[in-house]
Motif scaffolding. Structure first.
Motif, PDB file in Angstrom:
ATOM      1  N   GLU A 253       0.823  -1.219   0.000  1.00  0.00           N
ATOM      2  CA  GLU A 253       0.000   0.000   0.000  1.00  0.00           C
ATOM      3  C   GLU A 253       0.851   1.261   0.000  1.00  0.00           C
ATOM      4  OE1 GLU A 253      -2.637  -0.518   3.329  1.00  0.00           O
ATOM      5  OE2 GLU A 253      -4.094  -1.661   2.138  1.00  0.00           O
ATOM      6  N   ALA A 254       2.109   1.147   0.427  1.00  0.00           N
ATOM      7  CA  ALA A 254       3.041   2.276   0.341  1.00  0.00           C
ATOM      8  C   ALA A 254       3.729   2.335  -1.021  1.00  0.00           C
ATOM      9  CB  ALA A 254       4.083   2.176   1.450  1.00  0.00           C
ATOM     10  N   HIS A 255       3.339   1.429  -1.943  1.00  0.00           N
ATOM     11  CA  HIS A 255       3.846   1.391  -3.316  1.00  0.00           C
ATOM     12  C   HIS A 255       5.341   1.098  -3.373  1.00  0.00           C
ATOM     13  CE1 HIS A 255      -0.097   2.926  -4.268  1.00  0.00           C
ATOM     14  NE2 HIS A 255       0.123   4.000  -3.540  1.00  0.00           N
ATOM     15  N   LEU A 256       5.798   0.253  -2.439  1.00  0.00           N
ATOM     16  CA  LEU A 256       7.188  -0.173  -2.406  1.00  0.00           C
ATOM     17  C   LEU A 256       7.288  -1.600  -2.947  1.00  0.00           C
ATOM     18  CD1 LEU A 256       7.963   1.221   1.134  1.00  0.00           C
ATOM     19  CD2 LEU A 256       9.091   1.976  -0.969  1.00  0.00           C
ATOM     20  N   THR A 257       8.129  -1.804  -3.935  1.00  0.00           N
ATOM     21  CA  THR A 257       8.312  -3.125  -4.519  1.00  0.00           C
ATOM     22  C   THR A 257       9.202  -3.956  -3.608  1.00  0.00           C
ATOM     23  OG1 THR A 257       8.111  -2.190  -6.732  1.00  0.00           O
ATOM     24  CG2 THR A 257       9.085  -4.385  -6.557  1.00  0.00           C
TER      25      THR A 257
ATOM     26  N   ASP B 263       5.482   8.619  -7.191  1.00  0.00           N
ATOM     27  CA  ASP B 263       4.966   9.477  -6.128  1.00  0.00           C
ATOM     28  C   ASP B 263       3.515   9.864  -6.412  1.00  0.00           C
ATOM     29  OD1 ASP B 263       7.320   9.538  -4.622  1.00  0.00           O
ATOM     30  OD2 ASP B 263       8.162  11.147  -5.862  1.00  0.00           O
ATOM     31  N   GLY B 264       2.755  10.081  -5.324  1.00  0.00           N
ATOM     32  CA  GLY B 264       1.405  10.614  -5.438  1.00  0.00           C
ATOM     33  C   GLY B 264       0.383   9.652  -5.987  1.00  0.00           C
ATOM     34  N   LEU B 265       0.618   8.364  -5.868  1.00  0.00           N
ATOM     35  CA  LEU B 265      -0.338   7.390  -6.398  1.00  0.00           C
ATOM     36  C   LEU B 265      -1.594   7.341  -5.530  1.00  0.00           C
ATOM     37  CD1 LEU B 265       1.927   4.390  -7.396  1.00  0.00           C
ATOM     38  CD2 LEU B 265       0.397   5.636  -8.920  1.00  0.00           C
ATOM     39  N   PRO B 266      -2.760   7.273  -6.138  1.00  0.00           N
ATOM     40  CA  PRO B 266      -3.989   7.102  -5.350  1.00  0.00           C
ATOM     41  C   PRO B 266      -4.015   5.721  -4.686  1.00  0.00           C
ATOM     42  CG  PRO B 266      -4.464   7.802  -7.614  1.00  0.00           C
ATOM     43  CD  PRO B 266      -3.032   7.394  -7.573  1.00  0.00           C
ATOM     44  N   ASP B 267      -4.813   5.602  -3.640  1.00  0.00           N
ATOM     45  CA  ASP B 267      -5.031   4.302  -3.026  1.00  0.00           C
ATOM     46  C   ASP B 267      -5.619   3.340  -4.059  1.00  0.00           C
ATOM     47  OD1 ASP B 267      -4.145   5.291  -0.633  1.00  0.00           O
ATOM     48  OD2 ASP B 267      -6.165   5.647   0.181  1.00  0.00           O
ATOM     49  N   ARG B 268      -5.255   2.075  -3.931  1.00  0.00           N
ATOM     50  CA  ARG B 268      -5.781   0.987  -4.757  1.00  0.00           C
ATOM     51  C   ARG B 268      -5.286   1.043  -6.204  1.00  0.00           C
ATOM     52  NH1 ARG B 268      -7.637  -3.282  -2.277  1.00  0.00           N
ATOM     53  NH2 ARG B 268      -9.274  -3.661  -3.825  1.00  0.00           N
ATOM     54  N   VAL B 269      -4.338   1.923  -6.491  1.00  0.00           N
ATOM     55  CA  VAL B 269      -3.641   1.876  -7.770  1.00  0.00           C
ATOM     56  C   VAL B 269      -2.264   1.286  -7.513  1.00  0.00           C
ATOM     57  CG1 VAL B 269      -2.607   3.183  -9.661  1.00  0.00           C
ATOM     58  CG2 VAL B 269      -4.889   3.779  -8.824  1.00  0.00           C
TER      59      VAL B 269
ATOM     60  N   LEU C  86       0.608   0.225 -14.470  1.00  0.00           N
ATOM     61  CA  LEU C  86      -0.327   0.859 -13.548  1.00  0.00           C
ATOM     62  C   LEU C  86      -1.625   0.066 -13.581  1.00  0.00           C
ATOM     63  CD1 LEU C  86       0.200   4.644 -14.439  1.00  0.00           C
ATOM     64  CD2 LEU C  86       1.098   3.415 -12.454  1.00  0.00           C
ATOM     65  N   LEU C  87      -2.080  -0.378 -12.404  1.00  0.00           N
ATOM     66  CA  LEU C  87      -3.259  -1.243 -12.304  1.00  0.00           C
ATOM     67  C   LEU C  87      -4.242  -0.628 -11.319  1.00  0.00           C
ATOM     68  CD1 LEU C  87      -0.405  -3.221 -11.933  1.00  0.00           C
ATOM     69  CD2 LEU C  87      -2.084  -4.831 -12.831  1.00  0.00           C
ATOM     70  N   ASN C  88      -5.472  -0.438 -11.775  1.00  0.00           N
ATOM     71  CA  ASN C  88      -6.524   0.135 -10.933  1.00  0.00           C
ATOM     72  C   ASN C  88      -7.356  -0.997 -10.338  1.00  0.00           C
ATOM     73  OD1 ASN C  88      -8.472   1.684  -9.684  1.00  0.00           O
ATOM     74  ND2 ASN C  88      -9.569   2.170 -11.580  1.00  0.00           N
ATOM     75  N   HIS C  89      -7.284  -1.170  -9.018  1.00  0.00           N
ATOM     76  CA  HIS C  89      -8.009  -2.258  -8.358  1.00  0.00           C
ATOM     77  C   HIS C  89      -9.384  -1.822  -7.864  1.00  0.00           C
ATOM     78  CE1 HIS C  89      -4.716  -5.118  -8.560  1.00  0.00           C
ATOM     79  NE2 HIS C  89      -3.892  -4.159  -8.202  1.00  0.00           N
ATOM     80  N   GLU C  90      -9.913  -0.757  -8.422  1.00  0.00           N
ATOM     81  CA  GLU C  90     -11.241  -0.273  -8.064  1.00  0.00           C
ATOM     82  C   GLU C  90     -12.167  -0.301  -9.274  1.00  0.00           C
ATOM     83  OE1 GLU C  90     -12.526   0.364  -5.287  1.00  0.00           O
ATOM     84  OE2 GLU C  90     -10.861   0.658  -3.905  1.00  0.00           O
TER      85      GLU C  90
END
Length: 655
Positions: free
Chosen positions: A434-438, A597-603, A614-618
């Motif tokens: 969720e912190a967008h860290l691989t 940086d600045g990615l929305p939640d669930r992306v 980039l994957l949208n899980h919503e």
């Protein structure tokens, strides 16, 4: 040098699935090839459960139908992953040779009529499995359709029977050498369990009360090793016939019963079966965890051997995948390193135990939504293949995981049955995801030099070498974050002095670990700035090492989070938002940055090679800032500075 997944893909992303044509009349086979070509399928797995069809009675060989299928696949331009059928022995084997059937810890025989009904220690089973494997390899090793071997399927069988007991004793002799060494390792001075003869040792069968935990731990190690022996025996047969063809066997996701690190060393291609629940909001994170672990086991590209095109049949309520979710999760696997995306199964069965499990071609046929979505996925994979195959993913963060630590911590008589290793592992991976860290995964004794941040959610039992490795990582300038119940025991499940290894206590600034204070369901521990869940500890620590303290209750004012130099220790499990914030902060200080940086939640954002996924899980559209000009490889569209992702949408950007 052994062949790899690259030798099977040949510049493509493998796309297809388990094909069980023996369930259908031959007139259906040509229709299947037409539909496969229409969907972009380039690979099928044959023979996984075909033993009784190939050998309907002892010694018989019925290869004609498989000859025709292999030829048909080759004519259609479809490669074959040929399986040894040994995960589902025919009924005659168990009937004529009851010694091939496994027994549970309470003595119950597991009969034929399902699958995986074999004893890994049975010499009779191994002999028959080797014979059918030998004949398959001899007959089809030179066939032009053959691209890969698939050994057995989802190895998972334990056996507590007499032949397994004898094998267990041999395994223990090799491990310990003497009964004195075994008695010391197992702590048999407790409860008068000392052994005076090897013949007195049994698998951990049902006792009056608690089992010896180190005996159970060794039995889990033994079971993993015996299953691996079966796998390697079949692998060696096919390799002798076809040294140029890669070999795999499919793991189950984060499966408790196999030492996945050791198994992966024996595979040319690491593959996994993955079935997240489409109703679970954390389904995509579960998928990401399994994909990260599998990629790390493979040390590069890997194979998604099985997923579902729609619903499965083994949950209490089996929901289909909403429109677009199959595509999203398939491309998530590619983003995280898969060079093969496959399914169980091609055509949905009309009979048998899995007739309600979906197929690429469902009961609705080619006009059904499942098949139409499969066609789109096939086109997507063809568009991406040249750009992604055999490329790598770089991670600055490593999560440490060890099956032996998991096995040891899962014993019956532990401080809290609520503490589940896999759940804790998921919680920490979720925070980083969720912190967008691989993240990569690593064994605690692996070389950690390439990682800025090493994360240890929980390693209850650790070897001396593993502990020294963590200390060395910090001394060399790396950052370490460790969760509770780590370094508590050695590899024999012997509690280390002071309840945590002294080297780790020195690293974190812990003077005394007085007591473990597990938390009840619904109970929490208030700390400075967050609430802890599941666990807490009564610690005495150096004053300069205290980052956060408990507030209120029995532990009021005592350390909750410790921080000394580049080493952190969390004596509780912070709630999800707090854990994410803390790990993101520590990662930033260590120099590990989010993918974007600045990615929305669930992306979700993943960089594979020079591509940005980039994957949208919503279900709702979302706009993402992507500075610069890019090309979406899936559509060919030019994108400048921002992109809008629709429901369950994916873009793959270059530039």
């Amino acid at each position: 040098m052994r062949p790899s997944l690259r030798d099977a893909t040949r510049g493509r992303i493998l796309f297809g699935g388990d094909y069980n044509p023996e369930q259908w009349p031959e007139k259906t086979w040509h229709e299947d090839v037409r539909l496969m070509r229409d969907a972009g399928v380039n690979s099928v797995t044959l023979g996984v459960f075909s033993w009784s069809r190939l050998e309907p009675e002892p010694g018989a060989r019925e290869f004609g139908w498989l000859d025709r299928l292999m030829d048909l696949m080759h004519e259609g331009g479809i490669g074959v992953v040929l399986a040894t059928p040994t995960s589902a022995p025919p009924p005659w084997l168990g009937r004529l040779h009851p010694d091939t059937l496994p027994r549970t810890e309470d003595g119950r025989t597991e009969w034929w009529g399902g699958r995986q009904h074999f004893s890994h220690s049975s010499a009779t089973y191994r002999r028959h499995a080797a014979a059918i494997t030998e004949d398959l390899a001899a007959r089809y090793g030179g066939h032009p359709a053959l691209t890969m071997w698939h050994i057995n399927n989802e190895y998972c069988t334990a056996d507590h029977g007499d032949e397994a007991a004898a094998a267990f004793r041999r395994w223990l002799r090799a491990r310990y050498g003497t009964l004195d060494a075994l008695n010391t390792a197992w702590g048999t001075a407790f409860w008068s369990q000392g052994y005076d003869t090897w013949d007195g040792i049994l698998p951990p069968r049902t006792p009056h009360y608690l089992k010896n935990p180190t005996q159970v731990l060794d039995f889990r190690r033994f079971t993993s090793d015996m299953l691996l022996e079966c796998c390697v025996a079949e692998r060696d047969i096919v390799v002798r016939h076809t040294p140029h063809i890669p070999v795999t066997t499919n793991f189950m996701p984060l499966f408790f019963g196999q030492d996945g690190w050791r198994w992966a060393e024996e595979e040319d291609v690491v593959s996994v079966d993955l079935y997240p629940d489409p109703r679970d909001p954390l389904g995509p994170q579960h998928g990401a965890l399994v994909q990260d672990l599998t990629r790390s086991q493979a040390r590069g590209p890997w194979m998604l051997m099985e997923q579902a095109a729609g619903p499965v049949n083994w949950r209490g309520v089996n929901h289909p995948k909403p429109r677009g979710l199959n595509r999203l999760w398939s491309l998530q696997a590619v983003a995280r390193g898969a060079d093969a995306v496959c399914y169980f199964q091609w055509r949905q069965s009309r009979q048998g135990a899995e007739k309600f499990h979906s197929g690429m071609v469902g009961h609705a046929g080619e006009r059904g939504r499942s098949f139409q979505e499969v066609k789109r996925i096939g086109a997507d994979l063809a568009a991406l293949a040249g750009a992604v195959t055999d490329t790598r993913i770089r991670a600055d963060v490593a999560i440490l995981h060890d099956w032996h630590a998991w096995w040891a911590g899962a014993q019956e008589g532990r401080p809290s049955a609520r503490v589940d290793h896999a759940a804790v592992l998921h919680a920490w991976h979720r925070a980083l995801w969720e912190a967008h860290l691989t993240t990569d995964f690593a064994h605690p004794e692996h070389d950690l030099g390439g990682y800025r941040l090493v994360v240890v959610p929980q390693l209850y039992a650790m070897t001396d070498a593993a502990i020294d490795n963590l200390v060395a990582h910090v001394r060399a300038g790396g950052t370490l974050v460790t969760g509770f119940l780590t370094g508590v025991a050695d590899e024999d499940d012997r509690i280390r002095p002071g309840g945590m290894d002294p080297r780790l206590r020195d690293l974190f600034g812990i003077r005394v670990l007085h007591e473990w204070w597990p938390l009840e369901t619904g109970e929490s521990a208030d700390c400075d700035g967050f609430r802890g869940t599941l666990w807490s500890e009564e610690l005495e620590a150096d004053e300069d090492a205290v980052e956060t303290v408990y507030r209120g209750g029995e532990l009021d004012g005592l350390p909750a989070v410790l921080h000394r130099d580049r080493a952190w220790y969390l004596s509780t499990l912070p709630e999800p938002d707090a854990l994410r914030a803390l790990l993101a902060r520590i990662a930033g200080e260590a120099g590990a940055r989010p993918v974007l940086d600045g990615l929305p939640d669930r992306v979700e954002a993943v960089r594979r090679g020079d591509l940005l996924f980039l994957l949208n899980h919503e279900r709702e559209p979302v706009t993402v800032a992507v500075p610069g000009t890019h090309t979406d490889l899936l559509t060919g569209d030019r994108i400048t500075d921002r992109v809008t992702l629709g429901r369950y949408a994916v873009v793959v950007l270059r530039g």
